[in-house]
Design a protein around this motif. Structure first.
Motif: not given
Length: 283
Positions: A24-25, A27-28, A31-32
């Motif tokens: 996961l980045s 940013k990802e 978002q989660r």
């Protein structure tokens, strides 16, 4: 680097490794978790202290094992229970400290705050806050993030308008008279208190000089729900979680609240002090 800061660096490194292992980045992951991406960066780079809640949802998002999750929780609790060194803490940045506080406030429904010598941060105007941060920067050699710190402090105040939360503030008359800023800034600050004190979920009390105090007002303190108490000294920020400690400060707050002037009586004191500031020439 202090042992506290090293422990925060170590925890941030572990969080980053777990995120990367989950492919996961930042940013990802944000978002989660419905976070700002900057929070992921602050935690991983030890610019903000991870809370127990932070590491739990992080571990869930990256599908960490139960043992790993338990270890992260242990480290987060240990960090929050430490007596945080203010000089080292301020070197990490004034804005980062405000972010730490905002995260704690987001999890709080009942605030009880006593301040004997300064306007409560949640009630400060931007200009009053700016003068306070300048003094903090000088005293603690803090990183020069005054504009960012003021911006985050103002963002924190949005929580005052959440009717699901209750705020009980008690200050001494001395806090309203202590000139931490020029007269024109103090006038604006007192006007702000008059406005905020009328919010339906805000109780604002002032202890006048002629009231007999139940105890010596040595330090201010914040009680968050029934979960913890934050007590700020000149060199340490004490985070107290033991039930006996919390109960002690709840009793102390109630004692101060009993001798405070509330509603119109409290606003009358503010108006009297505001009238005196209006007589003073602006700088």
């Amino acid at each position: 680097m202090t042992s506290f800061q090293q422990a925060r660096v170590d925890l941030g490194s572990q969080l980053r490794q777990l995120r990367e292992a989950a492919h996961l980045s930042g940013k990802e992951l944000a978002q989660r978790l419905r976070w700002q991406p900057s929070k992921v960066s602050r935690l991983e780079n030890a610019r903000q202290t991870a809370t127990e809640d932070d590491v739990v949802v992080w571990a869930q998002a990256v599908r960490a094992s139960p043992d790993t999750t338990d270890e992260l929780i242990r480290q987060a609790i240990a960090l929050l229970e430490r007596h945080d060194d203010w000089k080292q803490r301020h070197r990490s940045g004034l804005a980062a400290i405000q972010e730490d506080i905002r995260d704690l406030e987001a999890r709080t429904k009942l605030f009880r705050v006593f301040e004997p010598g300064i306007i409560v941060g949640l009630l400060q105007t931007s200009e009053y806050a700016r003068h306070v941060f300048r003094k903090v920067k000088r005293l603690y050699s803090a990183a020069d993030q005054i504009d960012a710190a003021v911006r985050v402090r103002m963002q924190r105040q949005e929580i005052l308008y959440d009717r699901t939360r209750t705020f009980r503030f008690v200050v001494t008359e001395a806090a309203l008279r202590t000139a931490l800023a020029p007269p024109e800034v103090m006038r604006g600050q007192l006007d702000r208190l008059l406005a905020v004190s009328t919010l339906p979920n805000v109780e604002f009390g002032v202890i006048p000089f002629d009231s007999e105090l139940p105890s010596s007002p040595i330090n201010g303190f914040w009680i968050y729900n029934e979960a913890l108490v934050s007590v700020a000294t000149m060199t340490k920020d004490l985070v107290l979680r033991e039930p006996d400690d919390i109960a002690f400060y709840v009793r102390a707050f109630d004692d101060y609240a009993k001798v405070a002037q509330l509603e119109e009586a409290g606003r009358d004191i503010i108006l009297r002090i505001l009238h005196e500031y209006r007589k003073q020439p602006s700088h």
